[in-house]
Design an enzyme around this catalytic site. Structure first.
Site, PDB file in Angstrom:
ATOM      1  N   HIS A   1      -5.311  -6.609  -0.535  1.00  0.00           N
ATOM      2  CA  HIS A   1      -4.276  -7.392   0.161  1.00  0.00           C
ATOM      3  C   HIS A   1      -4.815  -8.667   0.812  1.00  0.00           C
ATOM      4  O   HIS A   1      -4.083  -9.368   1.498  1.00  0.00           O
ATOM      5  CB  HIS A   1      -3.604  -6.526   1.237  1.00  0.00           C
ATOM      6  CG  HIS A   1      -2.649  -5.510   0.671  1.00  0.00           C
ATOM      7  ND1 HIS A   1      -2.940  -4.762  -0.437  1.00  0.00           N
ATOM      8  CD2 HIS A   1      -1.408  -5.122   1.063  1.00  0.00           C
ATOM      9  CE1 HIS A   1      -1.924  -3.948  -0.702  1.00  0.00           C
ATOM     10  NE2 HIS A   1      -0.981  -4.159   0.192  1.00  0.00           N
TER      11      HIS A   1
ATOM     12  N   HIS B   1       3.869  -6.420  -2.869  1.00  0.00           N
ATOM     13  CA  HIS B   1       4.205  -5.557  -1.740  1.00  0.00           C
ATOM     14  C   HIS B   1       3.532  -6.072  -0.468  1.00  0.00           C
ATOM     15  O   HIS B   1       2.533  -6.785  -0.518  1.00  0.00           O
ATOM     16  CB  HIS B   1       3.756  -4.114  -2.019  1.00  0.00           C
ATOM     17  CG  HIS B   1       4.344  -3.123  -1.066  1.00  0.00           C
ATOM     18  ND1 HIS B   1       3.572  -2.230  -0.345  1.00  0.00           N
ATOM     19  CD2 HIS B   1       5.627  -2.919  -0.693  1.00  0.00           C
ATOM     20  CE1 HIS B   1       4.376  -1.495   0.410  1.00  0.00           C
ATOM     21  NE2 HIS B   1       5.620  -1.890   0.223  1.00  0.00           N
ATOM     22  N   ASP B   2       4.118  -5.710   0.681  1.00  0.00           N
ATOM     23  CA  ASP B   2       3.553  -5.986   2.012  1.00  0.00           C
ATOM     24  C   ASP B   2       3.697  -7.429   2.471  1.00  0.00           C
ATOM     25  O   ASP B   2       2.926  -7.895   3.331  1.00  0.00           O
ATOM     26  CB  ASP B   2       2.087  -5.524   2.113  1.00  0.00           C
ATOM     27  CG  ASP B   2       1.996  -4.010   2.230  1.00  0.00           C
ATOM     28  OD1 ASP B   2       2.789  -3.440   2.994  1.00  0.00           O
ATOM     29  OD2 ASP B   2       1.169  -3.403   1.546  1.00  0.00           O
TER      30      ASP B   2
ATOM     31  N   ASP C   1      -6.360   0.823 -10.838  1.00  0.00           N
ATOM     32  CA  ASP C   1      -6.904   1.051  -9.485  1.00  0.00           C
ATOM     33  C   ASP C   1      -8.318   1.596  -9.652  1.00  0.00           C
ATOM     34  O   ASP C   1      -8.567   2.377 -10.574  1.00  0.00           O
ATOM     35  CB  ASP C   1      -6.024   2.080  -8.741  1.00  0.00           C
ATOM     36  CG  ASP C   1      -6.233   2.084  -7.231  1.00  0.00           C
ATOM     37  OD1 ASP C   1      -7.395   2.029  -6.788  1.00  0.00           O
ATOM     38  OD2 ASP C   1      -5.233   2.175  -6.507  1.00  0.00           O
TER      39      ASP C   1
ATOM     40  N   SER D   1       4.282   4.485  -5.820  1.00  0.00           N
ATOM     41  CA  SER D   1       4.954   3.402  -6.557  1.00  0.00           C
ATOM     42  C   SER D   1       4.920   3.671  -8.057  1.00  0.00           C
ATOM     43  O   SER D   1       5.876   3.334  -8.776  1.00  0.00           O
ATOM     44  CB  SER D   1       4.317   2.049  -6.222  1.00  0.00           C
ATOM     45  OG  SER D   1       2.908   2.104  -6.332  1.00  0.00           O
TER      46      SER D   1
HETATM   47  C1  LIG Z   1      -1.837  -0.027  -0.387  1.00  0.00           C
HETATM   48  S1  LIG Z   1      -2.627   0.972  -1.567  1.00  0.00           S
HETATM   49  C2  LIG Z   1      -1.416   1.071  -2.860  1.00  0.00           C
HETATM   50  C3  LIG Z   1      -0.215   1.880  -2.457  1.00  0.00           C
HETATM   51  C4  LIG Z   1       0.639   2.361  -3.595  1.00  0.00           C
HETATM   52  N1  LIG Z   1       1.126   1.260  -4.413  1.00  0.00           N
HETATM   53  C5  LIG Z   1       1.767   3.228  -3.071  1.00  0.00           C
HETATM   54  O1  LIG Z   1       2.868   3.167  -3.592  1.00  0.00           O
HETATM   55  O2  LIG Z   1       1.571   4.002  -2.148  1.00  0.00           O
HETATM   56  C6  LIG Z   1      -3.822  -0.106  -2.265  1.00  0.00           C
HETATM   57  C7  LIG Z   1      -4.575   0.473  -3.447  1.00  0.00           C
HETATM   58  O3  LIG Z   1      -5.253  -0.607  -4.082  1.00  0.00           O
HETATM   59  C8  LIG Z   1      -6.508  -0.183  -4.516  1.00  0.00           C
HETATM   60  N2  LIG Z   1      -7.338  -1.386  -4.619  1.00  0.00           N
HETATM   61  C9  LIG Z   1      -7.920  -2.108  -3.634  1.00  0.00           C
HETATM   62  N3  LIG Z   1      -8.554  -3.171  -4.141  1.00  0.00           N
HETATM   63  C10 LIG Z   1      -8.362  -3.129  -5.478  1.00  0.00           C
HETATM   64  C11 LIG Z   1      -8.762  -3.956  -6.560  1.00  0.00           C
HETATM   65  N4  LIG Z   1      -9.501  -5.044  -6.363  1.00  0.00           N
HETATM   66  N5  LIG Z   1      -8.379  -3.627  -7.803  1.00  0.00           N
HETATM   67  C12 LIG Z   1      -7.624  -2.487  -8.025  1.00  0.00           C
HETATM   68  N6  LIG Z   1      -7.201  -1.678  -7.041  1.00  0.00           N
HETATM   69  C13 LIG Z   1      -7.575  -1.987  -5.785  1.00  0.00           C
HETATM   70  C14 LIG Z   1      -6.972   0.816  -3.503  1.00  0.00           C
HETATM   71  O4  LIG Z   1      -7.908   1.717  -4.087  1.00  0.00           O
HETATM   72  C15 LIG Z   1      -5.632   1.487  -3.112  1.00  0.00           C
HETATM   73  O5  LIG Z   1      -5.442   2.669  -3.848  1.00  0.00           O
END
Ligand SMILES: C[S@@+](CC[C@H](N)C(=O)[O-])C[C@H]1O[C@@H](n2cnc3c(N)ncnc32)[C@H](O)[C@@H]1O
Length: 217
Positions: free
Chosen positions: A150, A175-176, A81, A61
């Site tokens: 999420h 997203h999602d 992140d 993204s």
């Molecule tokens: C679904 S992935 C993101 C996918 C990405 N946007 C893409 O285009 O493929 C979720 C990401 O959120 C990060 N994450 C989870 N909890 C978080 C938080 N509280 N703050 C920041 N990042 C977080 C995870 O490390 C992971 O890399």
């Protein structure tokens, strides 16, 4: 021009589609239609400020958003992140991720993918949780993309922490939405909080990507 009139003018255009297709090989969870929407909005939405992304993972993204900044010559993407993955990326999760299991981070893959796309100048990684990074942030966002934790509480925490930085008439994208893994998380948050929020106006949906505009209080 109303926001709806602006969006109705965004049609598939060949040059932009080619920019979207260039990121087909970057691993991640966005469909090309979602990428097209992110790139278009980062490129064209006329609010003031930079772009903030919560949840960068391996940079998929981030590439669409950064390309929108690059093409329009407007600002950068702050890529927030901790890069330690979400529960689903850990061993045994429904999106088990080799880098997380073996190295505990996707930061190396993220930086490689951004560099391979030639977009380093348009990306500022901010390593930490969405809530922690927000404490030191001083900028303004024309667009906020939330794709981190999420769960309901996690989505709420990121929204609450970053909403104040979004410009009036700026965008907030999630997203999602309606992803079967997150019905009690981000989906319920959007339906019970965002859709009832007095400053949130629904603008656009592309697959699971929901885009709202922030209006002045
Ligand atoms: C679904 S992935 C993101 C996918 C990405 N946007 C893409 O285009 O493929 C979720 C990401 O959120 C990060 N994450 C989870 N909890 C978080 C938080 N509280 N703050 C920041 N990042 C977080 C995870 O490390 C992971 O890399």
């Amino acid at each position: 021009m109303t926001p709806q009139e602006f969006l109705s003018q965004i049609s598939l255009n060949t040059a932009r589609f080619e920019r979207v297709a260039a990121f087909a090989g970057v691993p991640g969870f966005l469909s090309w239609q979602e990428g097209y929407a992110l790139l278009t909005l980062a490129e064209e939405w006329p609010a003031e400020g930079d772009v903030v992304e919560i949840g960068s993972f391996k940079g998929r993204s981030t590439c669409f958003l950064a390309q929108g900044c690059a093409t329009s010559g407007r600002g950068v993407v702050y890529a927030v992140d901790h890069f330690e993955g979400s529960p689903e990326h850990q061993k045994g999760g429904h999106e088990e991720t080799a880098e997380i299991v073996n190295e505990g981070t996707t930061y190396g893959a993220f930086t490689q993918n951004i560099a391979a796309a030639g977009l380093q100048a348009h990306v500022r990684p901010l390593v930490g949780s969405g809530v922690d990074v927000a404490r030191d942030f001083t900028g303004q966002a024309r667009m906020l993309f939330i794709d981190g934790d999420h769960s309901f509480d996690g989505t709420q925490a990121d929204f609450d922490a970053w909403f104040p930085f979004v410009a009036d008439t700026g965008l907030i994208c999630f997203h999602d939405y309606q992803n079967s893994h997150y019905l009690d998380g981000v989906t319920r948050f959007i339906e019970t909080v965002i859709m009832q929020h007095p400053q949130m106006i629904f603008l656009h949906r592309a697959d699971s990507l929901m885009t709202f505009m922030k209006k002045a209080a």
